[in-house]
Each structure stands twice: as structure tokens, then as C-alpha cells.
Design a protein around this motif. Sequence first.
Motif, short mmCIF file in Angstrom:
data_model
loop_
_atom_site.label_atom_id
_atom_site.label_comp_id
_atom_site.label_asym_id
_atom_site.label_seq_id
_atom_site.Cartn_x
_atom_site.Cartn_y
_atom_site.Cartn_z
N LYS A 641 0.83 -1.22 0.00
CA LYS A 641 0.00 0.00 0.00
C LYS A 641 0.86 1.26 0.00
O LYS A 641 0.45 2.29 -0.56
CB LYS A 641 -0.94 0.00 1.20
CG LYS A 641 -2.08 1.02 1.08
CD LYS A 641 -3.15 0.79 2.11
CE LYS A 641 -4.34 1.71 1.86
NZ LYS A 641 -3.98 3.13 1.77
N ASP A 645 0.13 4.15 -2.65
CA ASP A 645 -0.23 5.52 -2.23
C ASP A 645 0.71 6.57 -2.79
O ASP A 645 0.31 7.73 -2.95
CB ASP A 645 -0.23 5.62 -0.69
CG ASP A 645 -1.40 4.86 -0.06
OD1 ASP A 645 -2.41 4.64 -0.76
OD2 ASP A 645 -1.28 4.48 1.12
N LYS A 651 -1.08 3.54 -8.92
CA LYS A 651 -2.42 3.61 -8.33
C LYS A 651 -3.49 3.60 -9.43
O LYS A 651 -4.50 2.89 -9.33
CB LYS A 651 -2.56 4.88 -7.49
CG LYS A 651 -3.92 5.01 -6.77
CD LYS A 651 -3.95 6.26 -5.91
CE LYS A 651 -5.21 6.29 -5.05
NZ LYS A 651 -6.46 6.27 -5.86
#
Length: 754
Positions: A641, A645, A651
Motif C-alpha cells: 500500500k 499511495d 495507483k
Amino acid sequence: MQRIYYLSLEFYMGRTLQNTMVNLALQNACDEATYQLGLDMEELQEIEEDAGLGNGGLGRLAACFLDSMATLGLAAYGYGIRYEFGIFNQKICGGWQLEEADDWLRYGNPWEKARPEYMIPVHFYGRIQHDHDGVKWVDTQVVLALPYDTPVPGYRNNTVNTMRLWSARAPNEFNLKDFNVGGYIQAVLDRNLAENISRVLYPNDNFFEGKELRLKQEYFVVAATLQDIIRRFKSSKFGSRDPVRTSFDAFPDKVAIQLNDTHPSLTIPELMRVLVDIEKLDWDKVRPCMGGNGCRDFLRQARKINPQHSKSLYQGVGQRFSCIKVYAKFPGDLDRMRRMSMVEEGSVKRINMAHLCIVGSHAVNGVARIHSEILKATVFKDFYEFEPHKFQNKTNGITPRRWLVLCNPGLAEIIAERIGEDYISDLDQLKKLLAFVEDEGFIRDIAKVKQENKLKFSAYLEKEYKVKINPNSLFDIQVKRIHEYKRQLLNCLHIITFYNRIKKEPNKHFVPRTIMIGGKAAPGYHMAKMIIKLITSIGDIVNNDPVIGDRLKVIFLENYRVSLAEKVVPAADLSEQISTAGTEASGTGNMKFMLNGALTIGTMDGANVEMAEEAGEENFFIFGMRVEDVDELDRKGYCAKDYYDHIPELKQAIDQMSSGFFSPKQPDLFKDIVNMLMYHDRFKVFADYEAYIKCQEKVSALYKNTKEWTKKVIKNIATSGKFSSDRTIAQYAREIWGVEPTRQKIPAPDDPRE
């Protein structure tokens, strides 16, 4: 002369006709003869079925090794199983993989000869009986092993070796006692139970299959082969000096048995059983004559198939090694003894077959330098500290006969024009091409051959796949088994990123690419099958977007196999070798692409490390984490993650996959892939994403300059000599088997009629 016996559960031979013509120097004569008959040799070659008796790299390596052993004049035999059905044929229907049985023998196999005179009984099940003569194995089920021999010619040297494959047959009396009680029909039908042993190849690559049938296959080939080896030894002058009893004193010096991975590791207890219980040798006189390469660590219970192996393993090797030798060197270190034990204690005793291979072999090797070092430092650290002299490295190789002369005759010819033909059996001579790196004529010739190969493959794709591609685009190719560790998903993320960039700036110039991915997924491997569906779904969107045009095409190459590889490899501009560092033992596809003039984008994993070393890192596109970086990330904890991010393009790509952009009718179709990448990714795709994308930008920038690109291609071809399987086998011969290879060469006739 020492004889070498190479045992492998897989031999991925492909087609034989053209390979035989090349090695016997008969290609021109055969071309002329068929032309006179009004036939086309290429059309005839396409009729032949691939002998697909392997899953991928392991089986193809065995095939290359047989070619090299014959070419080096070694007295060598390949032993395996004659599977009635080889690796499945892959069909892509609606983007999903479907498997069809590979009935490769339906028209017969003209290259093999059945040898019923050497049929051998193999025993299964039963029980152990002790009497005054010692131990006997009784009440067994007998299956006959019928050998089929295939000739393996060396390259122009008058040497022809043999590959012997065993086929399971039920004996005539199989269960026929049931006939007396009216069960004749069922008894005849039950013959299939015995003959199923050689019916089908297990379609799993780099994955342990803990099935009873698989274990029976492994014991079947081992038991039949050892009986054949001992029969041959007894008939030699070394085994027949004593008229009363065979002397096995010369056995370790005249017989070298090489195991391909741990699949045939039952060879070790079976040889001990035969020598001790049947030939009546003392335990302490049984000396190892085996080598094992590419060991993987897994567990297995072999007790049911052959109860006598329990005695060999528990009382023999296990006690003598663990209880006596290890304790003597490391007194009081009970944890080490437990870690090194071949018998894993628990509710069920299980045998660690990798440990068995190490203990029962006089040499063990990894198949690339980095692989060998990882084995010594991690998986087999205790064994390395105990017996460091056993551990060696033998970097894999490929045969230049099939993977240059046969599949890329145009390139082979322009090389021969500059440095002569001797390089075909001495690939180190390719270094002479370094003198031509700045030669304008040679640069033009190399570029021209590559373009001709691309045009030919484009025509093939248009005919077979009904897809028209730009032959001037960069051919970006990743062909290998579909596995999470091989990271086809990283390739997919690059495709999506490239697609999004074109969509964002449609008027900007982009170097056009045709990205091809091919490979089979094991039928029970859900994630691999989902990866294939993702690739085809991305292709459906990309290939039908008018904004993209021919700047990007995505093609999934259906039913990747040896004969398709022979077309793909010569046409490649860019070879994708992008596994997570520390996960690929070696790879051999990487070597095929290098030899045929593709540049490599890759991680420092497997043989990539040595390839970059040979060619110079400046002639490679290296990116991503090294092994030590992966280890450090494991210590810190990998959090996908964080990358998601902080990298907007990553993303965007993941959001498109999870929102149904590539599967409009099933928005949740790829949720399993996204969930795995975000929370359960052992192979750290996101950690290498940014470096991979930047490296791909360097690829595109260099491809714009045809001359500079081609210079790097020449440097790669010129430094690929180390990766000949001739070099690999010569090292095995000298350093493990104790024999000296020869390089006798018979000149080809000038006149095809000779």
C-alpha cells in the motif's frame, strides 16, 4: 570407459526431424531431395508433433544436455518415462485457458524403437519378509517396464547416444486369478491401473505434486533404470571378472548417475536396496556414484510404494549419517541433527528428499552461480558447513544447434561468414565477433536478419491469430510458464501504464511496441489462470482502441511450446526476464534470446547475473532489487500500500483493474489479483514497479537509434558463448563424473549426393 546415466522425469524434446538433419549435416541434401519430389521441407517439418514430455525449463534442459553429451562424445544415456500424453495443449477461449490432452502418439512416433527384449519387472506395494537368506520383498504387484529407444545424434561426430523411455505394461497374469471366480472382464480392465503409470505427464512446473501416482512414476523410472544399469554393468568386463559373483568394486568408477532435480531421488534408496539386499554387498562398501543438480526442498512419504525403502532410509542412511557422522562433527548439537535429518518426525514419518539427495550423492550442484550461493547460505547451510566439498555450481546452458543453427539459419550464416562454422560446436568462438562491433556491413547484416525474422513471425501471427501487427515495432516478448514469481503481472502493469500515457498525450511520439506474452498455467493454479485472463482482457481493450492504433499491441501467444519458441526467439527485440531476485534458479529462455540477438530487460536473478557479467551491464537493461535488497525488505516488512499511495501511475493501473475497466461486463473479475498484489504478494511486484517503468523508458530511447541498439545486440551475441550446454556438460564431465569429453568433428560433405 565410464558410462553416464542421466535420469529425468521430463525430456522436452520438441520436434526431431530438422534437429537430426542439422546434426548429421544432411539438411541441404534433404531439402534438395524433397524439392525434386515436389514437396516443401518446411511444410513437412510442420506436420511433426512436438514430443512435449516436459513442462518447461527442467525438461528442455534435459533435452539440451542429451544433445551436448552426444556432441562431446560421451557415452551417455538419458532415462525417463514415455508419457502417452505429454504437456497439455492450451486453448484460449474467451480469454480463459482450457486444457486439451496432448495425444502426441496418435499417428505413432517414427523416431523410437520398442525394445521388448529388455523389458524389466518393477515391484510395488507388498510386504517385507525376514528369513535365513535375509530380507525378501513379497506379495508385490508387478508392472513391466517396456523400453523405447530414441537415437540422439551428436553434431557431425559419428556419435549417436540413446534416450530410453519406459512405458508401463501389465503382465499377462495381472489379476487373472479373478478369472476363476468369474471376474475375467474386470481383471482385464484392471490392467489399466498398472498402465496408468506412464499415461500422463503431471502438468506442474516448480510445484510439488504429492499424489500417489506421481510417486509411482518416480519409483517406476528409478527401479527400471537401475536394473538396466546393473544389467549393463554385469555384462561388461568390469562386472564379470568373478565367474561366481559379480564384483561391484569398479561400479562407482565406471557408472555415473546424474539426477535432474529431486524427482528421481528414490534412486538413492533403491540402489542401496538392490546392492545390499539382492547383490549382498555390505553397507559400508556401498559408495555413492550419484550427482544431483538443482535440488529443491520438499517432503514425501514413500513407504507405501516400496516398504523396503523404509529399512534403507531409517536404518541405513539416516542412522549412519545423522546419528554417527553429524554427531561426531557437532557433538551435542541436537538442533542441527534435527534440521539435517532425512526423516521428519511427526504424526507421520516423512522423508525429506532434498536431504536424501545431498547425503546419497557425492556431488550436489546449483544451476547458476547465484542459485548455488543461495543454496549454501540458506536452504542447505547445515549440509554445506558439514561437507563443503560436495557443493558445486554448474550454470545451465542451451544447445546452439537447435537454438541458433536450426531456428535462426540467417543469423547462423552471417556469423559463419565472419568467423567460420567451428563456433557451432565451440560457442566461445563467438567472442571473435567483438572485432566486428563497429563494422558497418556487419551491423547492417545483423539488423537485416532480425527484420526478416520479424516479418516472418508477423506473417505467422497474422495467419494463426488473425491479428495484424507493425513489424517495425519493438517486439517485447515474455514467454515462459505462468507463475507469480516470474511476474507476468509486472509486465501487465507496464502495458497499462504505457496505454495510459498514450491516452493522456495522444499526439506525442511513442516508440511503437508489440508486447507478446505466452506460457501455460498449471491446470489447478487459480492465480496463474487469472493472470492469463488479465493479459487477454488488457489486450482486448488496448488492441481495439483507435487512439492507440499500432503504437501498442498486446498478444497472448497460445499454446507456447518448443516449436513455437523456435519461431518466437529469433524475432524478439527485447527479452523479459523479470522474476523477483532470488526466485529463479537459472532460466534458459534468457540464454536463447541473448544468443539470437535480443536485448534483455531483467533483474539480477538466476543466470541473468552471469549474462550481464559476460556482456557488460551497460549492454543489459538491469533494474530492481538485488537479493540482499529483497532480504532487507523482508526484515523491514513489505507493505504494498505504501507504493500504491505514493506512485500515481501505479495507483491508476490498480484502480483500473479493480474497477472493471478491463472487464466491463464483470467489474469484480480481477479482485483476486488486486487483493493478492495489495496484501499477499510474496514476490513484491510493486517494489520493483518504478524501476521497471524507468528501465522500459531507456529501452524505448535506445530503440530509436537502430545503429546503437544493433551494436549492443552484437556484443550480446558475441559474449553468449559461456551459455552453451556444451560448456555445462564439459564441466559436469570433468568435475563430477570424472571423464574427459572429446570434440571430434566430421566435416560436412560438399556435395549433397555424397
